[in-house]
Design an enzyme around this catalytic site. Structure first.
Site, short mmCIF file in Angstrom:
data_model
loop_
_atom_site.label_atom_id
_atom_site.label_comp_id
_atom_site.label_asym_id
_atom_site.label_seq_id
_atom_site.Cartn_x
_atom_site.Cartn_y
_atom_site.Cartn_z
N THR A 16 4.26 77.69 34.66
CA THR A 16 4.87 77.43 33.35
C THR A 16 3.83 76.90 32.35
O THR A 16 3.85 77.27 31.17
CB THR A 16 6.05 76.44 33.47
OG1 THR A 16 6.99 77.02 34.38
CG2 THR A 16 6.75 76.20 32.16
N ASP A 46 12.11 80.37 31.99
CA ASP A 46 12.42 79.82 33.32
C ASP A 46 13.94 79.85 33.54
O ASP A 46 14.43 80.26 34.60
CB ASP A 46 11.96 78.36 33.46
CG ASP A 46 10.47 78.15 33.23
OD1 ASP A 46 9.77 77.75 34.16
OD2 ASP A 46 9.99 78.40 32.10
#
Ligand SMILES: Nc1ncnc2c1ncn2[C@@H]1O[C@H](COP(=O)(O)O)[C@@H](O)[C@H]1OP(=O)(O)O
Ligand SMILES: [Mg+2]
Ligand SMILES: [Mg+2]
Ligand SMILES: [Mg+2]
Length: 346
Positions: free
Chosen positions: A123, A50
């Site tokens: 995620t 990320d």
């Protein structure tokens, strides 16, 4: 690159190229196996992928468009220091660059644009996917024991899925003008392509207002009502909103980007998520692409979200999206008034 091409078209074509690079970073972090998971809040995690993908996207776009207002999901703890030079992408996608710009967007300036970046949507599914890459069952079990948030139920559903849920992961770049999403990119790093006889990983879907969409083969919605919804952020209100829909099937998948892909590819007809949790970077790109394909994305009350620079980030009143207006109106009409009130009073 020709500067006679209007800014929105140039920015969209740059975003396609940079999303491809960010997707490669996402895959590389996974292959190295050091995910560097940080807990940001309840059910809310960040990994090295990320962080790095966001640095790549923001550095690449701001190098070329310095006056853009870019808002990314991650507060990067490692923002200091130079971004590796091979993360700076200055190329742009040739096909997108040759699109005809809609008249309404021809004179848009950098200062009028807000770009919403979700460097890695899904995620939860990404971190769980790491487990499935461990071939040795004992290694996998050890990794599960140290994983911060996988329940036993999820662990077994992962084992059954064989490859985990990496396909649900997307990189999202949404472009808004006057608070509206006008263009967007959904890149899917783990999509498996067959180009000729060669296997290729990843694909990039784009959409531009009044022009259309590209990067995938559009398909009509299923004959019966198929709903797509969260697999990792459910609660009793989310379930209540699903139960009133009279759906023939409910698909539980990760990521806002992936759910909108399911609408675009005819796997589902409506996306229902009656809860806060999604933020502007989750919905800006998917909404832009869905609009360009003739669909509609609003909150659970039927109101459009605004994407100006000063809006609050949470999409407090959930997500309701559909492949067309008719299905959107149907789904909206099924949501009970008390549920709408409960969400808007939170
Ligand atoms: N409670 C939550 N906390 C943090 N992020 C959330 C939450 N609910 C949804 N999201 C974000 O919205 C996306 C879509 O939600 P879901 O997968 O549950 O349908 C998630 O992948 C996540 O984006 P991200 O993975 O970029 O943090
Ligand atoms: Mg997140
Ligand atoms: Mg997200
Ligand atoms: Mg994210």
């Amino acid at each position: 690159m020709s500067t006679s091409v209007p800014l929105i078209v140039r920015l969209l074509s740059s975003s396609v190229s940079v999303a491809n690079r960010a997707g490669k970073i996402v895959r590389d972090v996974m292959s190295k196996g050091e995910l560097g998971i940080i807990e940001k809040g309840k059910d809310d995690y960040q990994t090295e992928a990320d962080r790095s993908a966001q640095r790549c996207i923001i550095a690449s776009l701001s190098a070329q468009y310095p006056k853009l207002n870019i808002i990314g999901e991650e507060d990067n703890p490692d923002n200091e220091g130079d971004v590796p030079s091979d993360w700076i992408v200055l190329e742009s996608d040739k096909d997108v660059l040759s699109l005809e710009c809609p008249v309404a967007l021809k004179s848009v300036k950098e200062e009028d644009i807000v770009v919403w970046v979700d460097p890695l949507d899904g995620t939860s599914e990404y971190t769980q996917g790491a487990l499935m890459l461990k071939r040795d069952p004992w290694e996998r079990w050890k990794m599960y024991l140290t994983h911060p948030f996988i329940s036993m139920k999820w662990y077994f559903s992962l084992l059954q899925s064989k490859y985990g849920f990496l396909e649900h992961v997307t990189v999202l770049i949404g472009i808004s003008v006057n608070e509206k999403p006008v263009a967007g990119v959904i890149h899917q790093p783990y999509y498996k392509n067959l180009v000729g006889s060669e296997k290729k990983m990843g694909r990039t879907i784009w959409g531009l207002q009044e022009v259309g969409v590209g990067g995938y083969t559009p398909a009509p919605p299923p004959d019966s009502l198929v709903i797509t919804t969260t697999r990792s952020h459910s609660n009793p209100v989310v379930e209540q909103a699903l139960s009133v829909m009279n759906a023939s099937q409910i698909l539980r998948v990760g990521g806002a980007g992936y759910k909108v892909l399911q609408l675009l590819e005819g796997k589902a007809s409506v996306y229902v998520f009656a809860s806060s949790g999604c933020k502007k970077w989750d919905t800006c790109a998917p909404e832009a692409v869905l609009n360009a394909a003739g669909g509609k994305l609003t909150d659970i009350l039927g109101n459009f979200y605004k994407y100006g620079a000063s809006v609050s980030h949470p999409n407090k009143t959930g997500v309701l999206a559909a492949v067309n207006d008719e299905l959107h109106s149907y789904a909206l009409s099924r949501i009970p008034q008390e549920l709408k009130e409960a969400l808007s009073n939170k």
